[in-house]
Design a protein around this motif. Structure first.
Motif, PDB file in Angstrom:
ATOM      1  N   GLU A 180      37.617 -12.173  51.753  1.00  0.00           N
ATOM      2  CA  GLU A 180      36.716 -10.678  52.451  1.00  0.00           C
ATOM      3  C   GLU A 180      35.670 -10.950  51.658  1.00  0.00           C
ATOM      4  N   ALA A 230      37.255   3.480  46.273  1.00  0.00           N
ATOM      5  CA  ALA A 230      36.243   3.724  45.931  1.00  0.00           C
ATOM      6  C   ALA A 230      35.387   4.264  45.483  1.00  0.00           C
ATOM      7  N   MET A 259      45.632   1.125  50.292  1.00  0.00           N
ATOM      8  CA  MET A 259      44.266   0.810  49.595  1.00  0.00           C
ATOM      9  C   MET A 259      44.231  -0.140  48.406  1.00  0.00           C
ATOM     10  N   VAL A 302      40.840 -10.493  48.838  1.00  0.00           N
ATOM     11  CA  VAL A 302      39.749 -10.440  47.946  1.00  0.00           C
ATOM     12  C   VAL A 302      38.858 -11.049  48.274  1.00  0.00           C
ATOM     13  N   VAL A 313      45.696  -3.227  52.158  1.00  0.00           N
ATOM     14  CA  VAL A 313      44.225  -3.439  52.731  1.00  0.00           C
ATOM     15  C   VAL A 313      43.481  -3.501  51.255  1.00  0.00           C
ATOM     16  N   VAL A 314      43.024  -4.926  50.679  1.00  0.00           N
ATOM     17  CA  VAL A 314      42.040  -4.737  49.980  1.00  0.00           C
ATOM     18  C   VAL A 314      41.224  -3.960  49.652  1.00  0.00           C
ATOM     19  N   ILE A 315      40.982  -3.902  48.404  1.00  0.00           N
ATOM     20  CA  ILE A 315      38.629  -2.746  48.477  1.00  0.00           C
ATOM     21  C   ILE A 315      38.889  -3.408  46.852  1.00  0.00           C
ATOM     22  N   GLY A 364      43.039  -0.999  45.031  1.00  0.00           N
ATOM     23  CA  GLY A 364      41.876  -1.818  44.381  1.00  0.00           C
ATOM     24  C   GLY A 364      41.840  -2.743  43.279  1.00  0.00           C
ATOM     25  N   ALA A 424      35.662  -3.761  52.207  1.00  0.00           N
ATOM     26  CA  ALA A 424      37.421  -3.894  52.132  1.00  0.00           C
ATOM     27  C   ALA A 424      37.389  -4.861  53.387  1.00  0.00           C
ATOM     28  N   CYS A 445      45.509   2.282  43.287  1.00  0.00           N
ATOM     29  CA  CYS A 445      45.706   1.948  45.130  1.00  0.00           C
ATOM     30  C   CYS A 445      46.177   3.325  45.287  1.00  0.00           C
ATOM     31  N   CYS A 450      32.405   0.294  48.473  1.00  0.00           N
ATOM     32  CA  CYS A 450      32.969  -1.434  48.430  1.00  0.00           C
ATOM     33  C   CYS A 450      33.165  -1.871  49.495  1.00  0.00           C
TER      34      CYS A 450
END
Ligand SMILES: Nc1ncnc2c1ncn2[C@@H]1O[C@H](COP(=O)(O)O)[C@@H](O)[C@H]1O
Ligand SMILES: Nc1ncnc2c1ncn2[C@@H]1O[C@H](COP(=O)(O)O)[C@@H](O)[C@H]1O
Ligand SMILES: [Mg+2]
Ligand SMILES: [Mg+2]
Ligand SMILES: [Mg+2]
Ligand SMILES: [Mg+2]
Ligand SMILES: [Mg+2]
Ligand SMILES: [Mg+2]
Ligand SMILES: [Zn+2]
Ligand SMILES: [Zn+2]
Lengths: 346, 346
Positions: B254, B332, B281, B251, B208-210, B283, B238, B271, B236
């Protein structure tokens, strides 16, 4: 050519337009639209056209593109899998594209079709000569332009998921395809997977770490070879990220497992989607804090510290390099090149 | 406390010792070893002991640890899932640990047990008071020490995979657990998944990108809220990485999908494995190249540019902050703190 930190398979030529995946009316209109582009996959290989016409006399591979009329019958077959790839990210709309009601031109949509029909019959659908379904993805899918490689990555990895995940992992029932090919829902109405949001219903991406480990002296790097590699080839170590693990920890664990070398600092460099079948290669530089090598013989045949000059010779394909590295389309190649460029005095 | 770029759930207290997963004799010896530590999970929650004894008068949660004798009977039940977590990464072996034949002391092994036995009966297995199986993972699993949080991340995400993947996604048959709980193999001997190596057989991690998106002026950041967030909380943006997609592209996609904001440069920061159920995640900081906000109302209730001073007030829990951010255990929170520290004049 590739920008810095851009890898083969990375380029996004299409806008995925995820918001339209649930819009059945829009999707159906696009399917029948004469501007729509279809790609054809058989056994997870796209139909391609190979020519020798490239400037460098290299063989360049192009995707065969089909219109609705050509694939109409295939779309009716029950075993066909159809996925919506997106719409072209064009700046200037061409005069041939369709107009919506308010007159704004919409860029062409792209779909990928996976079919189990006879490949020989499928090849007759294409008007061009020299078409084929390549047999060796790890070699043959590296011959596209950057633009087409990005589309192939998206289509192949999504189709590979449908190929392996046609049954519900939670209850074993059959599933149906939804949301333009980005969801599979269980057909058993009592299934737990239908309550709430579950990862089992969405395309899986497997995160993998791939790392170039630098010797504490800064002048050597650690490369290894698997038994299945061609003779003389060495590459970066790599491994799947495990549950509950951070990228940096996975780098440390895999390097120690595969080579016995202990790693300290880890730095993310760039990543690459690898659609064989659906990995995300997360590329890092790592600094070793020990140097003795003890390979895990199940996975690695040999691992060695290579001095910088040998690596340069190998990248430049000098007279008789001591070894060779994977092709430029791989993130392993790019990580090695990155290290050479990073602190050499060339 | 946390080092820079280290997140809650990241710490690896155990050496996973993957090489032993296929060594049935070693695993069985460790199972019966009196030094071995067992954790008990019911409905994906670990049994914990909560006390008020923390210095800051905060409630601290500790994992209940069991010995072989206490869980022997549970291990016999057919529905029990047992996974090998690893061995303690100790520097100095304690005098109580077992010795191998050559006299070298081996650190204790850890296992996690998942059972569907009656939770009330399970609680009686523990000698301590105030034990429970927490009900709200997103809140209750954030109360461990850094060391225990890492173990919980590994155990819970692996057990969540077993919970959702008991059937073969390729053919729908039942599967059996192998390799210390890190593999499930199809019981249908004709299944394609048994030929070659297939991702369907290994624990899934969802990348997952956050991202914290920074305004082009450098002095505001973009935060959003979902409907399910507590009132006043912003975080943030995500989203799941899709097949064929690089981190940086995910990124951009989304952020544009959820807020309408276009993003230019993207930089990886750190991450975090997030075991609800098994996400990684990733980051990033991202720089916006447009500023108009248009939220995707299916996913996001509201998104706003927050000025740096408001974010500082919120992090420092000043008099009456305009909003609040998720707790420090979330990546986040750490990304937001990273931005504040990065180029403020504090
Ligand atoms: N998602 C996955 N797909 C394929 N193999 C996996 C996966 N996860 C773990 N493995 C295992 O990882 C081995 C390859 O080792 P490595 O790439 O170094 O982690 C394979 O032979 C499998 O046993
Ligand atoms: N592996 C996954 N697990 C859960 N939801 C997913 C997954 N992949 C895609 N999704 C979808 O992504 C939505 C959440 O959006 P986002 O996190 O912004 O990508 C969910 O409601 C699902 O529809
Ligand atoms: Mg490995
Ligand atoms: Mg591995
Ligand atoms: Mg490996
Ligand atoms: Mg998404
Ligand atoms: Mg989203
Ligand atoms: Mg989202
Ligand atoms: Zn089901
Ligand atoms: Zn099967």
């Amino acid at each position: 050519d590739l920008n810095q930190h851009e890898n083969y398979f990375n380029r996004e030529t299409l806008d995925r337009l995820a918001v339209k995946r649930t819009d059945k009316v829009w999707l159906e209109a696009k399917q029948n639209n004469p501007d729509t582009v279809y790609l054809l996959f058989s056994n997870l290989s796209p139909m391609v056209n190979s020519s020798q016409e490239d400037d460098n006399a290299r063989v360049e591979t192009k995707l065969c593109r089909f219109r609705y009329e050509a694939v109409k019958e295939l779309l009716e077959k029950p075993a066909t899998v159809l996925i919506f790839l997106g719409v072209e990210k064009r700046k200037k709309p061409s005069s041939s594209s369709s107009k919506t009601e308010d007159g704004v031109q919409e860029p062409p949509a792209w779909f990928a079709i996976s079919t189990n029909e006879d490949p020989a019959a499928l090849l007759k659908l294409c008007r061009e000569k020299n078409c084929s379904f390549p047999k060796l993805p790890n070699r043959d899918l590296l011959k596209f332009s950057e633009e087409e490689a990005g589309v192939v990555a998206q289509a192949r990895s999504t189709l590979a998921w449908h190929d392996r995940y046609s049954f519900c992992p939670t209850c074993g029932s059959s599933t149906k395809l939804e949301e333009g090919g980005y969801k599979r829902s269980c057909l058993n109405s009592d299934c737990r997977s239908l309550k709430g949001v579950h990862s089992t219903c969405y395309p899986q991406v497997c995160p993998v770490v791939i790392m170039l480990v630098i010797h504490p002296d800064g002048n050597q790097c650690l490369l290894g070879r698997k038994k299945i590699f061609p003779a003389g080839m060495f590459s970066c170590l790599a491994g799947f990220i495990e549950p509950g693990e951070a990228i940096e920890e996975a780098v440390r664990r895999e390097v120690e497992e595969e080579s016995g070398v202990k790693v300290g600092p880890v730095q993310y460099v760039s990543c690459q989607p690898w659609p064989m079948p659906s990995n995300l290669m997360i590329g890092c530089m790592a600094v070793a804090i020990s140097t003795d090598i003890k390979v895990d013989e199940n996975e690695i045949e040999e691992a060695r510290w290579f001095p910088r000059q040998q690596v340069i010779d190998s990248l430049c394909r000098g007279a008789s390099p001591a070894f060779f590295v994977p092709p430029r389309q791989t993130i392993a190649h790019q990580l090695i090149k990155h290290w050479i460029g990073m602190n050499s005095n060339l």
